[in-house]
Motif scaffolding. Structure first.
Motif, PDB file in Angstrom:
ATOM      1  N   ARG A 253       0.823  -1.237   0.044  1.00 21.73           N
ATOM      2  CA  ARG A 253      -0.051   0.040   0.106  1.00 21.73           C
ATOM      3  C   ARG A 253       0.856   1.362  -0.184  1.00 21.73           C
ATOM      4  O   ARG A 253       0.369   2.504   0.286  1.00 21.73           O
ATOM      5  CB  ARG A 253      -0.975  -0.037   1.263  1.00 21.73           C
ATOM      6  CG  ARG A 253      -2.094  -0.763   1.045  1.00 21.73           C
ATOM      7  CD  ARG A 253      -3.032  -1.246   2.055  1.00 21.73           C
ATOM      8  NE  ARG A 253      -4.083  -2.014   1.681  1.00 21.73           N
ATOM      9  CZ  ARG A 253      -4.028  -3.377   1.384  1.00 21.73           C
ATOM     10  NH1 ARG A 253      -2.825  -3.977   1.207  1.00 21.73           N
ATOM     11  NH2 ARG A 253      -5.052  -3.946   1.082  1.00 21.73           N
TER      12      ARG A 253
ATOM     13  N   ILE B   1      -4.941  -3.357  -5.910  1.00 24.66           N
ATOM     14  CA  ILE B   1      -4.133  -3.828  -4.917  1.00 24.66           C
ATOM     15  C   ILE B   1      -4.238  -5.235  -4.731  1.00 24.66           C
ATOM     16  O   ILE B   1      -5.433  -5.808  -4.558  1.00 24.66           O
ATOM     17  CB  ILE B   1      -4.526  -3.308  -3.384  1.00 24.66           C
ATOM     18  CG1 ILE B   1      -4.568  -2.003  -3.522  1.00 24.66           C
ATOM     19  CG2 ILE B   1      -3.612  -3.823  -2.274  1.00 24.66           C
ATOM     20  CD1 ILE B   1      -3.561  -1.086  -2.492  1.00 24.66           C
TER      21      ILE B   1
ATOM     22  N   SER C 138      -3.586   9.534   0.244  1.00 27.10           N
ATOM     23  CA  SER C 138      -4.037   7.940  -0.172  1.00 27.10           C
ATOM     24  C   SER C 138      -2.794   7.549  -0.774  1.00 27.10           C
ATOM     25  O   SER C 138      -1.905   7.872  -1.179  1.00 27.10           O
ATOM     26  CB  SER C 138      -5.188   8.055  -1.025  1.00 27.10           C
ATOM     27  OG  SER C 138      -4.896   8.066  -2.295  1.00 27.10           O
ATOM     28  N   CYS C 139      -3.098   6.083  -1.091  1.00 25.88           N
ATOM     29  CA  CYS C 139      -1.831   5.337  -1.866  1.00 25.88           C
ATOM     30  C   CYS C 139      -1.996   5.304  -3.238  1.00 25.88           C
ATOM     31  O   CYS C 139      -1.417   4.812  -3.935  1.00 25.88           O
ATOM     32  CB  CYS C 139      -1.920   4.208  -1.340  1.00 25.88           C
ATOM     33  SG  CYS C 139      -3.116   2.786  -1.978  1.00 25.88           S
TER      34      CYS C 139
ATOM     35  N   GLY D  10      -4.231   4.091  -4.751  1.00 29.02           N
ATOM     36  CA  GLY D  10      -5.199   2.907  -5.420  1.00 29.02           C
ATOM     37  C   GLY D  10      -6.695   3.471  -5.560  1.00 29.02           C
ATOM     38  O   GLY D  10      -7.313   3.245  -6.763  1.00 29.02           O
ATOM     39  N   CYS D  11      -7.223   3.979  -4.497  1.00 30.49           N
ATOM     40  CA  CYS D  11      -8.521   4.774  -4.624  1.00 30.49           C
ATOM     41  C   CYS D  11      -8.695   5.858  -5.663  1.00 30.49           C
ATOM     42  O   CYS D  11      -9.730   6.040  -6.409  1.00 30.49           O
ATOM     43  CB  CYS D  11      -8.958   5.203  -3.348  1.00 30.49           C
ATOM     44  SG  CYS D  11      -9.319   3.767  -2.075  1.00 30.49           S
TER      45      CYS D  11
ATOM     46  N   GLY E  72     -12.884   4.961   0.239  1.00 26.35           N
ATOM     47  CA  GLY E  72     -11.823   4.088   0.777  1.00 26.35           C
ATOM     48  C   GLY E  72     -11.676   3.980   2.094  1.00 26.35           C
ATOM     49  O   GLY E  72     -12.071   4.887   2.810  1.00 26.35           O
ATOM     50  N   ILE E  73     -11.178   3.081   2.610  1.00 29.02           N
ATOM     51  CA  ILE E  73     -10.988   2.696   4.066  1.00 29.02           C
ATOM     52  C   ILE E  73     -10.331   3.859   4.915  1.00 29.02           C
ATOM     53  O   ILE E  73     -10.418   4.214   5.801  1.00 29.02           O
ATOM     54  CB  ILE E  73     -10.710   1.357   4.464  1.00 29.02           C
ATOM     55  CG1 ILE E  73     -11.057   0.865   5.917  1.00 29.02           C
ATOM     56  CG2 ILE E  73      -9.282   0.907   4.349  1.00 29.02           C
ATOM     57  CD1 ILE E  73     -12.643   0.821   6.054  1.00 29.02           C
ATOM     58  N   CYS E  74      -9.303   4.228   3.993  1.00 27.48           N
ATOM     59  CA  CYS E  74      -8.195   5.059   4.705  1.00 27.48           C
ATOM     60  C   CYS E  74      -9.050   6.555   4.999  1.00 27.48           C
ATOM     61  O   CYS E  74      -8.897   7.082   5.822  1.00 27.48           O
ATOM     62  CB  CYS E  74      -7.230   5.691   3.613  1.00 27.48           C
ATOM     63  SG  CYS E  74      -6.126   4.464   3.440  1.00 27.48           S
TER      64      CYS E  74
ATOM     65  N   PHE F  32      -3.283   2.515   7.650  1.00 28.50           N
ATOM     66  CA  PHE F  32      -2.357   3.700   8.272  1.00 28.50           C
ATOM     67  C   PHE F  32      -2.629   4.637   9.561  1.00 28.50           C
ATOM     68  O   PHE F  32      -2.118   5.608   9.771  1.00 28.50           O
ATOM     69  CB  PHE F  32      -2.012   4.753   6.954  1.00 28.50           C
ATOM     70  CG  PHE F  32      -1.783   4.088   5.855  1.00 28.50           C
ATOM     71  CD1 PHE F  32      -0.587   3.373   5.575  1.00 28.50           C
ATOM     72  CD2 PHE F  32      -2.318   4.372   4.436  1.00 28.50           C
ATOM     73  CE1 PHE F  32      -0.318   2.469   4.741  1.00 28.50           C
ATOM     74  CE2 PHE F  32      -2.089   3.638   3.490  1.00 28.50           C
ATOM     75  CZ  PHE F  32      -0.870   2.839   3.272  1.00 28.50           C
TER      76      PHE F  32
ATOM     77  N   GLY G 274     -13.706  -0.185   1.557  1.00 29.07           N
ATOM     78  CA  GLY G 274     -13.095  -0.937   0.431  1.00 29.07           C
ATOM     79  C   GLY G 274     -11.582  -0.562   0.373  1.00 29.07           C
ATOM     80  O   GLY G 274     -11.363   0.813   0.537  1.00 29.07           O
ATOM     81  N   CYS G 275     -10.888  -1.330   0.163  1.00 28.47           N
ATOM     82  CA  CYS G 275      -9.380  -0.971   0.055  1.00 28.47           C
ATOM     83  C   CYS G 275      -8.846  -1.942  -1.312  1.00 28.47           C
ATOM     84  O   CYS G 275      -8.506  -3.057  -1.031  1.00 28.47           O
ATOM     85  CB  CYS G 275      -8.770  -1.279   1.175  1.00 28.47           C
ATOM     86  SG  CYS G 275      -6.947  -1.036   0.912  1.00 28.47           S
ATOM     87  N   ALA G 276      -8.785  -1.400  -2.401  1.00 31.64           N
ATOM     88  CA  ALA G 276      -9.103  -0.134  -2.605  1.00 31.64           C
ATOM     89  C   ALA G 276     -10.661  -0.291  -2.771  1.00 31.64           C
ATOM     90  O   ALA G 276     -11.034  -1.366  -3.474  1.00 31.64           O
ATOM     91  CB  ALA G 276      -8.644   0.196  -4.308  1.00 31.64           C
TER      92      ALA G 276
HETATM   93  S1  SF4 Z   1      -8.198   2.608   1.160  1.00 31.65           S
HETATM   94 FE1  SF4 Z   1      -6.545   1.308   0.508  1.00 31.65          FE
HETATM   95  S2  SF4 Z   1      -6.514   1.393  -1.787  1.00 31.65           S
HETATM   96 FE2  SF4 Z   1      -7.461   3.381  -0.659  1.00 31.65          FE
HETATM   97  S3  SF4 Z   1      -6.090   4.723  -0.436  1.00 31.65           S
HETATM   98 FE3  SF4 Z   1      -6.346   3.579   1.414  1.00 31.65          FE
HETATM   99  S4  SF4 Z   1      -4.555   1.836   1.160  1.00 31.65           S
HETATM  100 FE4  SF4 Z   1      -5.116   2.691  -0.639  1.00 31.65          FE
END
Ligand code: SF4
Lengths: 359, 149
Positions: A63, A148, B17-18, B20-21, B83-85, B92, B114-116
């Motif tokens: 991630r 992911i 975010s990473c 992904g989302c 996203g769950i973030c 994180f 969701g992730c992502a």
């Molecule tokens: S929810 Fe998952 S995919 Fe989305 S920003 Fe966070 S770590 Fe990345």
């Protein structure tokens, strides 16, 4: 008399899906200097290595970035495995190559789309992303995740791909090869695209080398350097030639990425033919001690994962040097003296991935 | 929500975010999912936006940026945390530079886990947000009427 002014670019900007901030010192529509400002996505996840056990930490490593997620996970695993002297089964190594190349394809198509968007070429953007969905479908079918994947693991990989599925994947890729060719013709031959890219954002081979550029940014300046040549995972058992262009401009960097799509298809095809039968993982026990620099080629260039163990289940240190970090000084160089209107296009040619950059 | 009175435009900001989302939000706009057919357009200008889509938990540097963008969006507006973030900080959460979820900084109307987060669930979330947007608009009208009298 012209006056110098400072124009802020970002952190929220339509061409950037991610926040990157640039202070542009502008005089007469020409950029004199670009001062990057980062930190908008910094999460500090390297410190989590002290809170999670090393086999579990893979999902944090994945991630770091949602685009090159698989390769991050794999590089981290590679580091831990080498540190602990774990022999990864051959089949797992081939599967890692296959997923890495799929990641590269999805990343390059994504980039080509965003790049077209930054030039105002909406249609091409949509086309690139339409083709990308095909790649994502295969990813999802084999790993369960669209972006992911979560399929790297210390000691191998989590999932196997059956040989029927592999055949199907190769046939599918051959099918989109034709469509990709058509799309590349627009990217590489269309006169309006050329006029936006040729002789813009120049980066001489010496500068690229000295400023430490990596990946397509470096190869677009005619330096043949690619970590895949070192033969990590199963690359040493496959035919691989780095794609090099000598234009040193935005067009050359675009061409490198476009041509790498085809080399990825070839690599996947070859790996699917040569993949041996056997287990996909070995059991890893014990506590890592020592340190290792693990390297791999991301879509954007070389990534380094430094891991250090101290004889406990939790690693002492994890440090990542990502390709975007290495490409920021070359970007600053490219922006010096460019037209103000070319800033979005030039910025995108290094394919900034701020998620990676700041972690 | 029988029909939309207006084409809702959305503004997307990545508040650590990473990626992904983010790319899944963008994927919603492209041919396979194509939310543009509902008149939804991704805009870069907060003054044009109705829906504020945020991905990623908020980090220290982003607090004021997010607040700033939020305040620039005219009322009525809705916030969708993707996203769950963005919902809670996700994996994180324990990092030293994270505030946690988006709701630590601005009010959130819809949470998309969701992730992502998958494009399907993002679209679901946005459709839900549009319902809330419509309600808010009605409320505003009511208030205006009362003040007018
Ligand atoms: S929810 Fe998952 S995919 Fe989305 S920003 Fe966070 S770590 Fe990345």
């Amino acid at each position: 008399m012209s006056k110098k002014i400072v124009v802020p670019f970002g952190p929220q900007h339509p061409v950037l899906p991610e926040p990157l901030h640039l202070d542009l010192v502008v005089e007469d529509e020409k950029v004199k200097e670009a001062i990057p400002g980062v930190g908008y996505i910094h999460r500090g996840l390297e410190t989590l290595v002290q809170k999670r056990e090393y086999p579990e930490y893979v999902y944090i490593a994945e991630r770091i970035c949602g685009i090159c997620s698989f390769i991050h996970g794999m590089t981290y695993c590679q580091g831990v495995e080498t540190m602990m002297n774990v022999e990864v089964p051959e089949r797992a190594e081939f599967l890692r190559v296959i997923w890495s190349e799929y990641s590269r394809m999805h990343s390059h198509l994504l980039w080509l789309g965003l790049f077209a968007d930054s030039m105002g070429f909406e249609n091409l953007f949509m086309d690139a992303w339409r083709l990308r969905e095909h790649v994502l479908d295969d990813m999802e079918a084999t790993t369960g995740g669209r972006v992911i994947q979560g399929s790297a693991k210390v000691g191998g990989v989590r999932r196997d791909i059956s040989s029927e599925k592999l055949d199907e994947m190769v046939t599918g890729l051959e099918g989109i090869r034709g469509e990709l060719k058509d799309m590349m013709d627009v990217f590489l031959l269309d006169s309006s695209v050329k006029s936006r890219l040729r002789n813009i954002g120049m980066l001489s081979p010496e500068d690229a080398y000295e400023l430490g550029a990596v990946g397509p940014t470096l190869r677009g300046s005619s330096v043949a350097s690619d970590v895949r040549m070192n033969g990590y995972a199963a690359y040493d058992r496959l035919h691989f030639e780095p794609v090099v262009e000598d234009g040193c401009d935005c067009y050359a960097r675009c061409a490198v990425r476009a041509k790498e799509l085809f080399s990825s298809i070839d690599l996947i095809k070859e790996a699917a033919q040569k993949i041996p039968d056997g287990p996909i993982e070995v059991k890893v026990t014990g506590k890592p001690e020592g340190e290792y620099f693990s390297r791999a080629e991301q879509p954007r260039g070389e990534v380094i994962h430094y891991v250090k163990g101290n004889g406990t289940k939790k690693l002492a240190r994890h440090r990542v040097r990502t390709p975007t970090m290495a490409n920021i000084p070359p970007l600053v160089k490219m922006l010096e003296g460019c037209e103000f209107a070319d800033v979005p296009v030039i910025t995108l040619t290094i394919d900034p991935c701020i998620g990676c950059l700041e972690r | 929500m029988a029909y939309l009175k207006k084409s809702p435009w959305l503004l997307h900001y990545d508040a650590s975010s990473c990626n992904g989302c983010d790319i899944e939000v963008l994927a919603c706009l492209t041919p396979l999912y194509d939310v543009e057919r509902f008149g939804i357009i991704n805009t870069g200008n907060p003054k044009h936006a109705d829906v504020f889509v945020i991905t990623g938990g908020i980090n220290e540097l982003n607090r004021k940026v997010v607040k700033n963008i939020y305040e620039q969006i005219p009322d009525p507006k809705v916030v969708v945390a993707v996203g769950i973030c963005a919902c809670s900080g996700g994996v994180f959460r324990e990092c030293y530079n994270m505030a946690g979820g988006v709701d630590q900084v601005i009010p959130v109307d819809v949470y998309v886990p969701g992730c992502a987060a998958r494009p399907e669930s993002i679209i679901d979330g946005i459709v839900k947000a549009l319902g809330i947007l419509e309600e808010k608009r009605e409320e505003m009208k009511e208030k205006e009427k009362q003040h007018g009298n």
